[in-house]
Design an enzyme around this catalytic site. Structure first.
Site, PDB file in Angstrom:
ATOM      1  N   GLU A  57      -2.351   6.514  -2.820  1.00 40.47           N
ATOM      2  CA  GLU A  57      -3.555   6.982  -2.119  1.00 40.47           C
ATOM      3  C   GLU A  57      -4.479   7.669  -3.123  1.00 40.47           C
TER       4      GLU A  57
ATOM      5  N   ASN B   3      -5.433  10.635  -3.388  1.00 38.81           N
ATOM      6  CA  ASN B   3      -4.928  11.942  -3.835  1.00 38.81           C
ATOM      7  C   ASN B   3      -3.419  11.980  -4.053  1.00 38.81           C
TER       8      ASN B   3
ATOM      9  N   GLY C 212       0.807  -1.214   0.000  1.00 35.27           N
ATOM     10  CA  GLY C 212       0.000   0.000   0.000  1.00 35.27           C
ATOM     11  C   GLY C 212       0.838   1.261   0.000  1.00 35.27           C
ATOM     12  N   LEU C 213       0.987   1.841  -1.184  1.00 33.32           N
ATOM     13  CA  LEU C 213       1.694   3.127  -1.294  1.00 33.32           C
ATOM     14  C   LEU C 213       0.741   4.202  -1.837  1.00 33.32           C
TER      15      LEU C 213
ATOM     16  N   MET D 118      -3.394  -7.042 -37.358  1.00 29.99           N
ATOM     17  CA  MET D 118      -3.071  -8.134 -38.293  1.00 29.99           C
ATOM     18  C   MET D 118      -4.108  -9.241 -38.259  1.00 29.99           C
TER      19      MET D 118
ATOM     20  N   ARG E 104       9.776  -3.047 -10.769  1.00 33.45           N
ATOM     21  CA  ARG E 104       9.858  -2.478 -12.129  1.00 33.45           C
ATOM     22  C   ARG E 104      10.775  -3.325 -13.010  1.00 33.45           C
TER      23      ARG E 104
ATOM     24  N   GLU F 153       3.341   1.206 -11.052  1.00 30.60           N
ATOM     25  CA  GLU F 153       4.804   1.187 -10.819  1.00 30.60           C
ATOM     26  C   GLU F 153       5.480   2.397 -11.456  1.00 30.60           C
TER      27      GLU F 153
HETATM   28  P1  TGC Z   1      12.759  12.185  -4.453  1.00 30.71           P
HETATM   29  O1  TGC Z   1      13.002  13.405  -3.640  1.00 30.71           O
HETATM   30  O2  TGC Z   1      13.306  12.085  -5.811  1.00 30.71           O
HETATM   31  O3  TGC Z   1      13.280  10.901  -3.634  1.00 30.71           O
HETATM   32  C1  TGC Z   1      12.972  10.714  -2.258  1.00 30.71           C
HETATM   33  C2  TGC Z   1      14.020   9.761  -1.721  1.00 30.71           C
HETATM   34  O4  TGC Z   1      13.899   8.498  -2.368  1.00 30.71           O
HETATM   35  C3  TGC Z   1      15.123   8.201  -3.075  1.00 30.71           C
HETATM   36  N1  TGC Z   1      14.730   7.570  -4.337  1.00 30.71           N
HETATM   37  C4  TGC Z   1      14.907   6.265  -4.558  1.00 30.71           C
HETATM   38  N2  TGC Z   1      15.474   5.314  -3.799  1.00 30.71           N
HETATM   39  C5  TGC Z   1      15.501   4.068  -4.300  1.00 30.71           C
HETATM   40  N3  TGC Z   1      14.982   3.767  -5.496  1.00 30.71           N
HETATM   41  C6  TGC Z   1      14.395   4.691  -6.286  1.00 30.71           C
HETATM   42  N4  TGC Z   1      13.859   4.350  -7.463  1.00 30.71           N
HETATM   43  C7  TGC Z   1      14.345   6.019  -5.825  1.00 30.71           C
HETATM   44  N5  TGC Z   1      13.845   7.190  -6.313  1.00 30.71           N
HETATM   45  C8  TGC Z   1      14.099   8.116  -5.398  1.00 30.71           C
HETATM   46  C9  TGC Z   1      15.805   9.534  -3.270  1.00 30.71           C
HETATM   47  O5  TGC Z   1      17.198   9.364  -3.427  1.00 30.71           O
HETATM   48  C10 TGC Z   1      15.447  10.214  -1.974  1.00 30.71           C
HETATM   49  O6  TGC Z   1      16.258   9.659  -0.953  1.00 30.71           O
HETATM   50  P2  TGC Z   1      16.731  10.545   0.305  1.00 30.71           P
HETATM   51  O7  TGC Z   1      17.653   9.661   1.072  1.00 30.71           O
HETATM   52  O8  TGC Z   1      17.399  11.761  -0.290  1.00 30.71           O
HETATM   53  O9  TGC Z   1      15.485  10.895   1.053  1.00 30.71           O
HETATM   54  O10 TGC Z   1      11.201  11.910  -4.424  1.00 30.71           O
HETATM   55  P3  TGC Z   1      10.010  12.693  -5.120  1.00 30.71           P
HETATM   56  O11 TGC Z   1       8.984  12.929  -4.077  1.00 30.71           O
HETATM   57  O12 TGC Z   1      10.521  13.856  -5.895  1.00 30.71           O
HETATM   58  O13 TGC Z   1       9.416  11.594  -6.126  1.00 30.71           O
HETATM   59  C11 TGC Z   1      10.196  11.038  -7.130  1.00 30.71           C
HETATM   60  C12 TGC Z   1       9.347  10.143  -8.071  1.00 30.71           C
HETATM   61  C13 TGC Z   1       8.264  10.942  -8.748  1.00 30.71           C
HETATM   62  C14 TGC Z   1      10.291   9.616  -9.121  1.00 30.71           C
HETATM   63  C15 TGC Z   1       8.754   8.955  -7.329  1.00 30.71           C
HETATM   64  O14 TGC Z   1       8.000   9.346  -6.289  1.00 30.71           O
HETATM   65  C16 TGC Z   1       8.033   7.976  -8.196  1.00 30.71           C
HETATM   66  O15 TGC Z   1       8.646   7.044  -8.675  1.00 30.71           O
HETATM   67  N6  TGC Z   1       6.681   8.140  -8.424  1.00 30.71           N
HETATM   68  C17 TGC Z   1       5.884   7.086  -9.066  1.00 30.71           C
HETATM   69  C18 TGC Z   1       5.056   6.405  -8.025  1.00 30.71           C
HETATM   70  C19 TGC Z   1       5.000   4.928  -8.230  1.00 30.71           C
HETATM   71  O16 TGC Z   1       5.747   4.334  -8.964  1.00 30.71           O
HETATM   72  N7  TGC Z   1       4.091   4.304  -7.528  1.00 30.71           N
HETATM   73  C20 TGC Z   1       3.979   2.868  -7.586  1.00 30.71           C
HETATM   74  C21 TGC Z   1       3.015   2.353  -6.545  1.00 30.71           C
HETATM   75  S1  TGC Z   1       3.129   0.611  -6.341  1.00 30.71           S
HETATM   76  C22 TGC Z   1       2.442  -0.037  -7.682  1.00 30.71           C
HETATM   77  O17 TGC Z   1       2.080   0.599  -8.600  1.00 30.71           O
HETATM   78  C23 TGC Z   1       2.324  -1.506  -7.671  1.00 30.71           C
HETATM   79  S2  TGC Z   1       1.582  -2.185  -9.047  1.00 30.71           S
HETATM   80  C24 TGC Z   1       1.941  -3.771  -8.707  1.00 30.71           C
HETATM   81  C25 TGC Z   1       1.443  -4.776  -9.647  1.00 30.71           C
HETATM   82  O18 TGC Z   1       0.245  -5.090  -9.634  1.00 30.71           O
HETATM   83  O19 TGC Z   1       2.306  -5.370 -10.353  1.00 30.71           O
HETATM   84  P1  FAD Z   2      -1.745  10.435 -11.332  1.00 30.73           P
HETATM   85  O1  FAD Z   2      -0.512  10.497 -10.520  1.00 30.73           O
HETATM   86  O2  FAD Z   2      -2.904  11.267 -10.912  1.00 30.73           O
HETATM   87  O3  FAD Z   2      -1.357  10.798 -12.832  1.00 30.73           O
HETATM   88  C1  FAD Z   2      -2.343  11.207 -13.787  1.00 30.73           C
HETATM   89  C2  FAD Z   2      -1.582  11.644 -15.060  1.00 30.73           C
HETATM   90  O4  FAD Z   2      -0.756  12.780 -14.758  1.00 30.73           O
HETATM   91  C3  FAD Z   2      -0.648  10.550 -15.585  1.00 30.73           C
HETATM   92  O5  FAD Z   2      -0.673  10.575 -16.982  1.00 30.73           O
HETATM   93  C4  FAD Z   2       0.712  10.993 -15.083  1.00 30.73           C
HETATM   94  O6  FAD Z   2       1.766  10.526 -15.908  1.00 30.73           O
HETATM   95  C5  FAD Z   2       0.594  12.500 -15.130  1.00 30.73           C
HETATM   96  N1  FAD Z   2       1.510  13.168 -14.205  1.00 30.73           N
HETATM   97  C6  FAD Z   2       1.545  13.068 -12.850  1.00 30.73           C
HETATM   98  N2  FAD Z   2       2.535  13.804 -12.346  1.00 30.73           N
HETATM   99  C7  FAD Z   2       3.159  14.372 -13.403  1.00 30.73           C
HETATM  100  C8  FAD Z   2       4.288  15.232 -13.542  1.00 30.73           C
HETATM  101  N3  FAD Z   2       5.002  15.647 -12.493  1.00 30.73           N
HETATM  102  N4  FAD Z   2       4.637  15.635 -14.781  1.00 30.73           N
HETATM  103  C9  FAD Z   2       3.957  15.202 -15.867  1.00 30.73           C
HETATM  104  N5  FAD Z   2       2.881  14.385 -15.801  1.00 30.73           N
HETATM  105  C10 FAD Z   2       2.505  13.977 -14.586  1.00 30.73           C
HETATM  106  N6  FAD Z   2      -0.327   1.236  -6.153  1.00 30.73           N
HETATM  107  C11 FAD Z   2       0.144   0.652  -5.010  1.00 30.73           C
HETATM  108  O7  FAD Z   2       0.618   1.333  -4.096  1.00 30.73           O
HETATM  109  N7  FAD Z   2       0.086  -0.704  -4.846  1.00 30.73           N
HETATM  110  C12 FAD Z   2      -0.427  -1.519  -5.800  1.00 30.73           C
HETATM  111  O8  FAD Z   2      -0.440  -2.743  -5.624  1.00 30.73           O
HETATM  112  C13 FAD Z   2      -0.949  -0.938  -6.991  1.00 30.73           C
HETATM  113  N8  FAD Z   2      -1.543  -1.731  -7.924  1.00 30.73           N
HETATM  114  C14 FAD Z   2      -2.168  -1.129  -8.996  1.00 30.73           C
HETATM  115  C15 FAD Z   2      -2.940  -1.911  -9.862  1.00 30.73           C
HETATM  116  C16 FAD Z   2      -3.613  -1.313 -10.924  1.00 30.73           C
HETATM  117  C17 FAD Z   2      -4.471  -2.152 -11.814  1.00 30.73           C
HETATM  118  C18 FAD Z   2      -3.476   0.083 -11.148  1.00 30.73           C
HETATM  119  C19 FAD Z   2      -4.184   0.740 -12.308  1.00 30.73           C
HETATM  120  C20 FAD Z   2      -2.736   0.853 -10.299  1.00 30.73           C
HETATM  121  C21 FAD Z   2      -2.081   0.271  -9.199  1.00 30.73           C
HETATM  122  N9  FAD Z   2      -1.378   1.042  -8.274  1.00 30.73           N
HETATM  123  C22 FAD Z   2      -0.864   0.471  -7.127  1.00 30.73           C
HETATM  124  C23 FAD Z   2      -1.367   2.487  -8.397  1.00 30.73           C
HETATM  125  C24 FAD Z   2      -0.414   3.029  -9.451  1.00 30.73           C
HETATM  126  O9  FAD Z   2       0.911   2.944  -9.015  1.00 30.73           O
HETATM  127  C25 FAD Z   2      -0.833   4.471  -9.758  1.00 30.73           C
HETATM  128  O10 FAD Z   2      -2.038   4.385 -10.493  1.00 30.73           O
HETATM  129  C26 FAD Z   2       0.219   5.216 -10.524  1.00 30.73           C
HETATM  130  O11 FAD Z   2       1.374   5.426  -9.736  1.00 30.73           O
HETATM  131  C27 FAD Z   2      -0.297   6.569 -11.034  1.00 30.73           C
HETATM  132  O12 FAD Z   2      -0.981   7.263 -10.037  1.00 30.73           O
HETATM  133  P2  FAD Z   2      -2.444   7.863 -10.351  1.00 30.73           P
HETATM  134  O13 FAD Z   2      -3.289   6.781 -10.901  1.00 30.73           O
HETATM  135  O14 FAD Z   2      -2.902   8.549  -9.120  1.00 30.73           O
HETATM  136  O15 FAD Z   2      -2.221   8.916 -11.502  1.00 30.73           O
END
Ligand code: TGC
Ligand code: FAD
Length: 406
Positions: free
Chosen positions: A152, A154, A149-150, A359, A265, A385
């Site tokens: 939210e 908003n 759970g990461l 296709m 990832r 992700e």
């Molecule tokens: P930022 O200030 O850049 O970084 C905060 C701290 O984190 C460190 N850091 C990392 N460390 C390890 N691995 C990485 N990939 C890291 N990226 C950043 C960074 O060095 C810093 O450390 P420290 O010691 O200085 O505090 O953070 P930011 O708030 O500006 O955000 C950066 C951003 C936008 C790249 C990041 O928040 C991001 O990747 N956003 C995307 C969110 C995301 O991927 N959510 C995924 C949710 S889980 C999911 O989707 C599961 S789906 C599963 C499935 O069904 O397969």
């Molecule tokens: P938003 O962050 O609201 O983004 C909306 C749009 O704005 C996107 O096109 C995005 O690229 C764009 N955008 C956002 N910020 C910027 C920026 N700075 N600059 C330019 N464009 C930007 N999360 C978990 O924690 N655990 C899970 O197990 C998990 N499983 C998932 C399973 C499914 C099927 C799905 C659909 C999602 C899941 N997620 C999970 C959540 C997923 O990680 C988020 O949906 C994803 O990180 C995007 O967040 P959001 O949907 O709130 O979109």
């Protein structure tokens, strides 16, 4: 195809080229163990998953009976150290397993990657000895399942803004957790949830929340057109009393959850290739069988262009993830390199799915073939992700040093 050997020409037409594909003989870069594991996962998928996948996807019913099977084949945490019942294999093995599962369906791969990379990985890396002993062996076997759970309502792309929070319960033993997580894979059936929340000082910690804790509910998210074989839901915390011993001692801050995402990832970068391969394979076969204007459609240049581009992009993607796997094994992969691979391979998979669907003409939209299912699944894979945009911005920041997120 090498220009000088007839053997290679024949080889490119052999049946295994359909199911692999391996245009640059990349198998030479794999160990015998990698190939054996791939063969055994492939055999499992063919026997247990392929016969049911279309039906469960159409009905949006998760096949719960496969959880134990996935544990038995080693799909949960294969890349984690062998202690506590985990796999003890390398990252390339992990990637290969994700590829073979996603060749069948992204939702099945999702279930496995959440368990291995987002639940078992943080417990392994940040957990206490007690937490490792208590949870890892059963998670590895699929006897219990977890979720992560990461995100939210908003705070999706910007998880650092999370508002889920905990405060000291004042009894010396517990904290009180409040807030909500959304879009959580596996949440409606998970036995435990790895939850990221802020303490009273606004510092992010990870903790393990168990099903059955009072005030903790996991409503399911219905009506998804994508990832229909994966169960998605919320995590709702209403004054949940969580023992302090459930908090990870080994990490604070956003780098905790983001480190877990690196592992997941990586698996997605391999997994998406599996979906791309299945689309390519399906389209190639169809192009040889479907006759229009008196000849197989594979004889028309326009269709050959689609196939040639698919196999080219798949081959480039294979090279990318193989090299990334080596860097992961050596502990040298950077988060930005992982972002590039996730972004690239999901995009090429989407393009393969779109081209393959065209296709197949009208047949491409039916459940007789897997392409439309892959295409819909990939809409989630390109979003979770880290969205496609977020990974581009990570690369942009890496090469320029400029943060374009805000
Ligand atoms: P930022 O200030 O850049 O970084 C905060 C701290 O984190 C460190 N850091 C990392 N460390 C390890 N691995 C990485 N990939 C890291 N990226 C950043 C960074 O060095 C810093 O450390 P420290 O010691 O200085 O505090 O953070 P930011 O708030 O500006 O955000 C950066 C951003 C936008 C790249 C990041 O928040 C991001 O990747 N956003 C995307 C969110 C995301 O991927 N959510 C995924 C949710 S889980 C999911 O989707 C599961 S789906 C599963 C499935 O069904 O397969
Ligand atoms: P938003 O962050 O609201 O983004 C909306 C749009 O704005 C996107 O096109 C995005 O690229 C764009 N955008 C956002 N910020 C910027 C920026 N700075 N600059 C330019 N464009 C930007 N999360 C978990 O924690 N655990 C899970 O197990 C998990 N499983 C998932 C399973 C499914 C099927 C799905 C659909 C999602 C899941 N997620 C999970 C959540 C997923 O990680 C988020 O949906 C994803 O990180 C995007 O967040 P959001 O949907 O709130 O979109």
């Amino acid at each position: 195809m090498s220009i000088d050997t007839k053997e290679n020409f024949t080889r490119s037409n052999k049946q295994d080229q359909y199911i692999q594909p391996d245009y640059y003989v990349l198998d030479d870069l794999l160990t015998e163990e990698h190939k054996l594991i791939r063969a055994s996962v492939r055999e499992y998928v063919k026997r247990e998953l392929s016969p049911i996948i279309e039906d469960v996807a159409q009905k949006a019913q998760f096949p719960y009976h496969i959880l134990k099977q996935l544990g038995d084949i080693g799909a949960f945490g294969p890349q984690l150290p062998a202690e506590y019942g985990c796999g003890g294999m390398d990252y390339i093995t992990y990637g290969i397993i994700m590829q073979e599962l996603e060749r069948c369906d992204s939702g099945i791969r999702s279930t496995a990657s959440v368990q291995g990379s987002l639940v078992m990985y943080p417990i392994t890396k940040f957990g206490s000895e007690e937490q490792k002993h208590k949870y890892l062996p059963r998670l590895a076997k699929g006897e219990i399942m977890g979720c992560f759970g990461l995100t939210e309502p908003n705070h999706g792309s910007n998880p650092g803004g999370m508002t889920t929070n905990f405060k000291d319960a004042g009894d010396g033993k517990n904290v009180i957790l409040n807030g909500a997580k959304m879009w959580i894979s596996n949440s409606p059936f998970a036995d435990i949830a790895v939850v990221w929340a802020k303490n009273e000082q606004g510092i992010i910690h990870g903790m393990i929340v168990e099903r059955g804790m009072e005030g903790f509910t996991t409503p399911e998210t219905h009506n998804k057109w994508s990832l229909r074989t994966s169960v998605t839901g919320e995590l709702v915390f209403n004054d949940v009393k969580v023992p302090k011993e459930n908090i990870f001692p080994g990490v604070t801050g956003l780098k905790g959850p983001l480190t877990c995402l690196n592992s997941a990832r990586f698996g997605i970068a391999w997994g998406a290739l599996g979906a791309a391969m299945d689309c390519y394979d399906t389209a190639l076969r169809y192009s040889k069988e479907r006759i229009q204007f008196g000849r197989p459609i594979g004889g028309f240049q326009l269709q050959q262009k689609k196939l040639a581009e698919m196999i080219t992009e798949i081959t480039k993607g294979q090279l990318l993830v193989w090299r990334l796997g080596v860097l992961m094994n050596e502990g040298r992969a950077t988060p930005a390199q992982i972002s590039m691979a996730k972004r690239n391979n999901v995009e090429i998979a989407q393009n393969c799915a779109r081209n393959a669907r065209q296709m197949l003409g009208g047949m491409g939209i039916t459940g007789e073939y897997p392409i439309m299912r892959h295409m819909m699944n990939l809409e989630s894979v390109v979003t979770y992700e880290g969205t496609h945009d977020i990974h581009l911005l990570i690369t942009g920041m890496d090469v320029t040093g400029e943060n374009a997120f805000m």
